[in-house]
Design a protein around this motif. Structure first.
Motif, PDB file in Angstrom:
ATOM      1  N   SER A  43       0.860  -1.190   0.000  1.00  0.00           N
ATOM      2  CA  SER A  43       0.000   0.000   0.000  1.00  0.00           C
ATOM      3  C   SER A  43       0.894   1.236   0.000  1.00  0.00           C
ATOM      4  CB  SER A  43      -0.945   0.022   1.213  1.00  0.00           C
ATOM      5  OG  SER A  43      -0.238   0.292   2.405  1.00  0.00           O
ATOM      6  N   LEU A  44       0.247   2.385  -0.181  1.00  0.00           N
ATOM      7  CA  LEU A  44       0.955   3.657  -0.193  1.00  0.00           C
ATOM      8  C   LEU A  44       0.284   4.618   0.788  1.00  0.00           C
ATOM      9  CD1 LEU A  44       1.052   4.011  -4.087  1.00  0.00           C
ATOM     10  CD2 LEU A  44       2.959   3.294  -2.636  1.00  0.00           C
ATOM     11  N   ALA A  45       1.040   5.583   1.239  1.00  0.00           N
ATOM     12  CA  ALA A  45       0.499   6.658   2.073  1.00  0.00           C
ATOM     13  C   ALA A  45       1.098   7.960   1.561  1.00  0.00           C
ATOM     14  CB  ALA A  45       0.858   6.443   3.542  1.00  0.00           C
ATOM     15  N   LEU A  46       0.389   9.063   1.780  1.00  0.00           N
ATOM     16  CA  LEU A  46       0.862  10.367   1.320  1.00  0.00           C
ATOM     17  C   LEU A  46       0.667  11.391   2.423  1.00  0.00           C
ATOM     18  CD1 LEU A  46       1.513  12.020  -1.608  1.00  0.00           C
ATOM     19  CD2 LEU A  46      -0.689  12.959  -0.964  1.00  0.00           C
ATOM     20  N   SER A  47       1.643  12.267   2.573  1.00  0.00           N
ATOM     21  CA  SER A  47       1.507  13.380   3.514  1.00  0.00           C
ATOM     22  C   SER A  47       1.945  14.663   2.823  1.00  0.00           C
ATOM     23  CB  SER A  47       2.359  13.154   4.766  1.00  0.00           C
ATOM     24  OG  SER A  47       3.741  13.169   4.449  1.00  0.00           O
ATOM     25  N   ILE A  48       1.309  15.764   3.209  1.00  0.00           N
ATOM     26  CA  ILE A  48       1.808  17.097   2.841  1.00  0.00           C
ATOM     27  C   ILE A  48       1.929  17.873   4.143  1.00  0.00           C
ATOM     28  CG2 ILE A  48       1.468  19.244   1.577  1.00  0.00           C
ATOM     29  CD1 ILE A  48      -0.240  17.751  -0.422  1.00  0.00           C
ATOM     30  N   ILE A  49       3.159  18.270   4.451  1.00  0.00           N
ATOM     31  CA  ILE A  49       3.484  18.930   5.709  1.00  0.00           C
ATOM     32  C   ILE A  49       4.204  20.244   5.420  1.00  0.00           C
ATOM     33  CG2 ILE A  49       4.709  18.678   7.927  1.00  0.00           C
ATOM     34  CD1 ILE A  49       2.578  16.490   7.468  1.00  0.00           C
ATOM     35  N   PRO A 111       7.533  26.056   2.689  1.00  0.00           N
ATOM     36  CA  PRO A 111       7.677  24.838   1.899  1.00  0.00           C
ATOM     37  C   PRO A 111       6.535  23.862   2.237  1.00  0.00           C
ATOM     38  CG  PRO A 111       9.130  24.753   3.785  1.00  0.00           C
ATOM     39  CD  PRO A 111       8.400  26.069   3.855  1.00  0.00           C
ATOM     40  N   TYR A 112       5.955  23.288   1.219  1.00  0.00           N
ATOM     41  CA  TYR A 112       4.911  22.272   1.405  1.00  0.00           C
ATOM     42  C   TYR A 112       5.494  20.983   0.860  1.00  0.00           C
ATOM     43  CZ  TYR A 112       2.278  26.290   2.651  1.00  0.00           C
ATOM     44  OH  TYR A 112       1.879  27.436   3.296  1.00  0.00           O
ATOM     45  N   VAL A 113       5.894  20.108   1.787  1.00  0.00           N
ATOM     46  CA  VAL A 113       6.616  18.895   1.427  1.00  0.00           C
ATOM     47  C   VAL A 113       5.634  17.734   1.304  1.00  0.00           C
ATOM     48  CG1 VAL A 113       8.478  17.325   2.060  1.00  0.00           C
ATOM     49  CG2 VAL A 113       8.635  19.758   2.678  1.00  0.00           C
ATOM     50  N   ALA A 114       5.470  17.260   0.072  1.00  0.00           N
ATOM     51  CA  ALA A 114       4.621  16.088  -0.177  1.00  0.00           C
ATOM     52  C   ALA A 114       5.526  14.862  -0.189  1.00  0.00           C
ATOM     53  CB  ALA A 114       3.896  16.231  -1.504  1.00  0.00           C
ATOM     54  N   THR A 115       5.161  13.862   0.602  1.00  0.00           N
ATOM     55  CA  THR A 115       5.944  12.628   0.677  1.00  0.00           C
ATOM     56  C   THR A 115       5.040  11.452   0.404  1.00  0.00           C
ATOM     57  OG1 THR A 115       7.363  13.639   2.366  1.00  0.00           O
ATOM     58  CG2 THR A 115       7.501  11.244   2.107  1.00  0.00           C
ATOM     59  N   LEU A 116       5.481  10.588  -0.501  1.00  0.00           N
ATOM     60  CA  LEU A 116       4.792   9.334  -0.790  1.00  0.00           C
ATOM     61  C   LEU A 116       5.585   8.218  -0.130  1.00  0.00           C
ATOM     62  CD1 LEU A 116       2.483   7.978  -2.488  1.00  0.00           C
ATOM     63  CD2 LEU A 116       4.261   7.555  -4.216  1.00  0.00           C
ATOM     64  N   TYR A 117       4.884   7.356   0.584  1.00  0.00           N
ATOM     65  CA  TYR A 117       5.507   6.238   1.283  1.00  0.00           C
ATOM     66  C   TYR A 117       5.014   4.928   0.666  1.00  0.00           C
ATOM     67  CZ  TYR A 117       5.970   9.849   4.907  1.00  0.00           C
ATOM     68  OH  TYR A 117       6.244  11.004   5.597  1.00  0.00           O
ATOM     69  N   ALA A 118       5.942   4.055   0.275  1.00  0.00           N
ATOM     70  CA  ALA A 118       5.595   2.694  -0.136  1.00  0.00           C
ATOM     71  C   ALA A 118       5.742   1.823   1.108  1.00  0.00           C
ATOM     72  CB  ALA A 118       6.529   2.210  -1.239  1.00  0.00           C
ATOM     73  N   LEU A 119       4.663   1.115   1.445  1.00  0.00           N
ATOM     74  CA  LEU A 119       4.625   0.369   2.702  1.00  0.00           C
ATOM     75  C   LEU A 119       4.543  -1.136   2.476  1.00  0.00           C
ATOM     76  CD1 LEU A 119       2.041   2.676   4.497  1.00  0.00           C
ATOM     77  CD2 LEU A 119       4.550   2.827   4.570  1.00  0.00           C
ATOM     78  N   ASN A 120       5.036  -1.898   3.457  1.00  0.00           N
ATOM     79  CA  ASN A 120       5.017  -3.355   3.358  1.00  0.00           C
ATOM     80  C   ASN A 120       3.770  -3.971   3.994  1.00  0.00           C
ATOM     81  OD1 ASN A 120       5.495  -3.148   6.098  1.00  0.00           O
ATOM     82  ND2 ASN A 120       7.549  -4.033   6.044  1.00  0.00           N
TER      83      ASN A 120
END
Length: 155
Positions: A43-49, A111-120
């Motif tokens: 699965s994936l998760a996304l954050s914008i911080i 700064p608006y940091v978007a991060t995509l996480y690939a999860l196990n």
């Protein structure tokens, strides 16, 4: 992995349509696309911080349980057109879903940091309205890869 947006280039300016109405925008959620998700991802998760010192890690968007088959998020997808199974969490404005930039006047570009996480794992179990700390804790030991893109906005 690679994370991109048709709305802005990495280190570029976020267009006003994607910012909060209080900052002159329409609060349309940003479009994203990604590639090169690792084969073991479930699965994936996304954050914008916003990590600006004034914003103190203000959460603009958290999404969990994005299926790996998804190749991105459409413009305006928040609250209405997410990939099946994806779940939005509460942002720092206190709402579920996307909350665009709204930096205080006179504090410069944020700064608006978007991060995509690939999860196990296929899904994260985050009941209720978890905090950024709870989101980060839930990711611990589950991240296979990350990709980021940063947009700037100031007023």
């Amino acid at each position: 992995m690679e994370l991109t947006s048709t709305a802005f280039a990495d280190k570029g300016k976020i267009p006003v349509a994607y910012v909060m109405p209080g900052a002159g925008g329409k609060n349309i959620s940003l479009p994203f696309s990604w590639s090169e998700v690792p084969p073991g991802a479930k699965s994936l998760a996304l954050s914008i911080i916003d990590p600006h010192p004034v914003a103190n890690n203000w959460v603009h968007w958290l999404i969990i349980n994005i299926p790996c088959e998804a190749q991105g998020l459409l413009e305006g997808a928040s609250r209405k057109n997410l990939p099946a199974g994806a779940r939005e969490l509460r942002n720092s404005f206190g709402e579920i879903g996307y909350g665009g930039p709204q930096p205080p006047k006179g504090t410069g570009d944020h700064p608006y940091v978007a991060t995509l996480y690939a999860l196990n794992v296929k899904e994260l179990d985050l009941p209720g309205k978890p905090s950024l700390a709870a989101f980060q804790k839930a990711l611990e030991g589950k991240i296979l890869a990350t990709a980021t893109i940063t947009g700037f906005y100031g007023r």
